[in-house]
Design a protein around this motif. Structure first.
Motif, mmCIF file in Angstrom:
data_model
loop_
_atom_site.group_PDB
_atom_site.id
_atom_site.type_symbol
_atom_site.label_atom_id
_atom_site.label_comp_id
_atom_site.label_asym_id
_atom_site.label_seq_id
_atom_site.Cartn_x
_atom_site.Cartn_y
_atom_site.Cartn_z
ATOM 1 N N VAL A 1 11.457 20.562 31.159
ATOM 2 C CA VAL A 1 10.674 19.709 30.267
ATOM 3 C C VAL A 1 11.589 18.956 29.311
ATOM 4 O O VAL A 1 11.429 17.747 29.084
ATOM 5 N N LEU B 1 3.825 23.462 32.412
ATOM 6 C CA LEU B 1 4.352 22.166 31.969
ATOM 7 C C LEU B 1 3.441 21.472 30.955
ATOM 8 O O LEU B 1 3.789 20.407 30.441
ATOM 9 N N PHE C 1 -0.190 15.383 36.803
ATOM 10 C CA PHE C 1 0.524 16.423 37.548
ATOM 11 C C PHE C 1 0.032 16.494 38.980
ATOM 12 O O PHE C 1 -1.161 16.398 39.264
ATOM 13 N N ILE D 1 11.040 20.730 39.965
ATOM 14 C CA ILE D 1 10.273 19.892 39.044
ATOM 15 C C ILE D 1 10.873 18.484 39.076
ATOM 16 O O ILE D 1 12.080 18.305 38.865
ATOM 17 N N VAL E 1 4.249 14.041 37.025
ATOM 18 C CA VAL E 1 5.189 15.152 37.152
ATOM 19 C C VAL E 1 4.849 15.871 38.456
ATOM 20 O O VAL E 1 3.692 16.203 38.701
ATOM 21 N N SER F 1 10.145 14.293 37.848
ATOM 22 C CA SER F 1 9.385 13.432 36.946
ATOM 23 C C SER F 1 9.492 11.981 37.412
ATOM 24 O O SER F 1 10.600 11.476 37.665
ATOM 25 N N LEU G 1 1.745 25.602 37.643
ATOM 26 C CA LEU G 1 2.839 24.810 37.070
ATOM 27 C C LEU G 1 2.300 23.770 36.093
ATOM 28 O O LEU G 1 2.992 23.380 35.146
ATOM 29 N N CYS H 1 14.255 17.274 37.456
ATOM 30 C CA CYS H 1 14.320 17.912 36.132
ATOM 31 C C CYS H 1 14.911 19.311 36.190
ATOM 32 O O CYS H 1 15.382 19.833 35.173
ATOM 33 N N ILE I 1 11.469 26.412 33.065
ATOM 34 C CA ILE I 1 10.470 25.345 32.898
ATOM 35 C C ILE I 1 10.730 24.575 31.606
ATOM 36 O O ILE I 1 10.708 23.329 31.585
ATOM 37 N N ASP I 2 10.995 25.296 30.535
ATOM 38 C CA ASP I 2 11.262 24.638 29.253
ATOM 39 C C ASP I 2 12.495 23.733 29.343
ATOM 40 O O ASP I 2 12.522 22.632 28.771
ATOM 41 N N ILE J 1 9.325 15.523 29.398
ATOM 42 C CA ILE J 1 7.964 15.499 29.931
ATOM 43 C C ILE J 1 6.981 15.640 28.777
ATOM 44 O O ILE J 1 7.021 16.603 28.019
ATOM 45 N N ALA K 1 5.534 19.096 41.024
ATOM 46 C CA ALA K 1 6.104 20.427 41.260
ATOM 47 C C ALA K 1 6.065 20.673 42.764
ATOM 48 O O ALA K 1 4.997 20.624 43.379
#
Length: 579
Positions: free
Chosen positions: A475, A499, A486, A572, A530, A574, A495, A558, A471-472, A480, A532
């Motif tokens: 981002v 996020l 979201f 993910i 964003v 964006s 999520l 992403c 996830i990081d 993000i 998911a």
């Protein structure tokens, strides 16, 4: 109360062995309550799941962003989050609310039990057992999900507090005290109502019956009910106007009901019929599975002797050893509730003749309160009652002491009480060594600290730590920004927490129809959000709403993240206008 005096109005003196037995059982209950509290405190910062608890957390963190709902639970949860501000502290608030309200219920029941309603005054060991048993049964909630405040937790706490305060008010002679207790009971009902309207109404009916029974004069009854109603209306108004307006609330509720009907189509009368059928079926199954214990108690009731007492204790031991403590989910909930129902029925069968006639209304109210909280659930009734079981803990202790003083007559009720508390506390404590709800690893393996958006530091298992690293990376790749709008497609509200994003209109979208409905009123947000997307098991995309405006051409991919529970692969994306 002097321990040398009788425990009820029937006369007799408690013998030294009897007092020792009662003290030992009270000690067991106290140890069980302490152990369960220690477990819940220990687990306060462990585990991160992306469905139910995540939904409640998002409502609490972003109450003003939630525009579609059928439960206004965020009105009550938002202030709690503002005070706590982290996952661990939020869960501790849930513990305090559950245990504290259960203790109030216990104190209220004790007051009613020694007052006009039921002239039974318990010794200190009985009072300890009432409070401890109430807390153990209240924290049974923790086997279904962690104790973050939610509509179920707050509805349970509101029901416990409202009935407990009404029972406590019946013991007061001061008009000011009575009015204050009745008013706060009404406010507690308001919290229950906004979280779960059907249970709020059902509990109000039960509370009204308690008021009618406690007060002698018609004028006093009318004044008490008016005070409860006034407290409820004031509480409801305070919750409403501190967050929104009546018009906006009606619009949000109407839109929320439209979304709800897309996943829940069962008519109310059909649901009530299902409750009755399920209750009958599960009760019959409970009688079959615990036939040894039921027969042993019936034999004891026919002929009371040390031999039949030994038979009951042997059957009780068999029942405790035969319980499948490491079952999971619905199987565990139903098996426990079947056994709990048998224990309660047998305790009342043993104690009924010895209970003062005027105490039986109190037994009925305590037995029914979990069902009033469960009203309206779409789940199986047995699995819902389990989250509101503190009244049964109180009733088990009151019934155990409602018998003529005498060592032999005390053994079976005390054994049933000890077995019930042991059964309940073990159900909770085994979760240290088995996976909790929607997690792939047991609780003692939730040991890797990670930072999760607004939640702070949370200890997770190795798979979830890897998920957060993915996830990081997503981002960072798409830059993000915190607070980005979201959309979770589908059933992945957590999520948004991972996020650090804010759901559009509602945190939980279960299917494409719900997503279409949300995007229809938020067209401009689609390519700023964003997204998911949880992939199907074969790795394909699920049906996507047309409102995404040409997805994926106007979105950047992403990255993917795999949540370990069920090995859920989540993409993910964006929107190109998000940045």
């Amino acid at each position: 109360m002097d321990d040398s005096k009788p425990v009820n109005e029937m006369g007799g003196r408690a013998t030294t062995p009897q007092r020792a037995l009662e003290a030992a059982v009270a000690a067991l209950v106290l140890v069980a309550a302490c152990a369960v509290i220690v477990y819940v405190v220990w687990s306060r910062n462990r585990g991160f799941e992306i469905t139910d608890e995540a939904y409640y957390l998002l409502l609490a963190i972003h109450p003003d962003a939630t525009r579609l709902y059928i439960s206004a639970q965020q009105w009550a949860m938002g202030p709690i989050w503002r005070v706590t501000g982290s996952l661990a502290s939020f869960r501790m608030a849930g513990l305090v609310l559950l245990a504290g309200s259960a203790a109030v219920l216990g104190v209220g029941a004790l007051a009613a039990a020694k007052g006009r309603a039921a002239p039974v005054a318990l010794p200190w060991r009985g009072r300890v057992a009432v409070i401890g048993s109430a807390v153990v049964c209240a924290l049974l909630y923790a086997i279904t999900i962690n104790v973050s405040p939610s509509y179920n937790l707050l509805a349970s706490a509101g029901a416990y507090l409202s009935l407990g305060l009404v029972l406590l008010a019946g013991d007061k002679t001061s008009a000011a005290w009575r009015a204050g207790l009745f008013g706060v009971a009404g406010a507690a009902l308001a919290v229950e109502f906004v979280c779960k309207p059907s249970s709020g109404v059902a509990t109000f009916v039960l509370v009204a019956i308690a008021v009618m029974w406690l007060d002698r004069s018609g004028r006093s009854k009318a004044l008490a009910l008016a005070t409860v109603a006034a407290g409820g209306l004031l509480g409801l108004a305070a919750l409403l106007f501190s967050h929104t307006t009546p018009g906006e609330a009606a619009q949000a509720f109407g839109g929320g009901m439209e979304l709800f009907r897309m996943v829940q189509t069962e008519p109310i009368l059909t649901r009530l019929g299902r409750y009755a059928l399920e209750f009958g079926g599960y009760t019959a199954a409970a009688m079959r599975s615990d036939v040894f214990l039921i027969v042993a108690v019936l034999v004891y009731l026919i002929r009371k002797s040390w031999v039949t007492i030994g038979l009951v204790i042997a059957a009780l031991g068999h029942t405790l050893l035969a319980t499948q403590y490491f079952e999971y989910g619905m199987t565990q909930y139903v098996e426990y509730m079947q056994r709990a129902l048998v224990f309660l029925a047998l305790m009342l069968a043993v104690a009924w003749q010895s209970m003062p006639a005027r105490s039986r209304w109190l037994s009925a109210a305590l037995a029914m309160l979990p069902y009033s909280v469960a009203m309206g659930t779409g789940n199986a009734l047995f699995s819902q009652v389990i989250v509101s079981l503190a009244p049964w803990g109180v009733l088990m202790v009151l019934a155990a002491y409602a018998r003529p003083a005498g060592t032999r007559d005390a053994v079976v009720p005390m054994a049933l009480l000890a077995g019930f508390v042991a059964l309940t506390s073990i159900q909770i404590l085994v979760y240290k060594a088995k996976p909790p709800y929607s997690l792939s690893e047991r609780m003692d393996r939730q040991s890797f600290p990670v930072a999760i958006g607004p939640l702070g530091r949370v200890k997770v298992d190795a798979g979830t730590r890897q998920f957060m690293l993915e996830i990081d990376a997503a981002v960072a790749k798409c830059r993000i920004a915190p607070g980005a709008p979201f959309l979770g497609l589908y059933n992945v509200p957590g999520l948004a927490l991972a996020l650090n994003a804010v759901p559009v209109a509602t945190p939980w979208l279960n299917n494409v129809d719900q997503a279409e409905a949300v995007l229809a009123s938020h067209e401009a947000i689609a390519d700023k959000a964003v997204i998911a997307v949880r992939l199907n098991m074969d790795g394909s995309l699920p049906p996507l709403p047309a409102g995404l405006n040409g997805f994926p051409s106007n979105f950047q991919h992403c990255g993917d993240a795999v949540f370990p529970y069920g090995k859920q692969t989540i993409q993910i994306w964006s929107g190109l206008r998000q940045r």
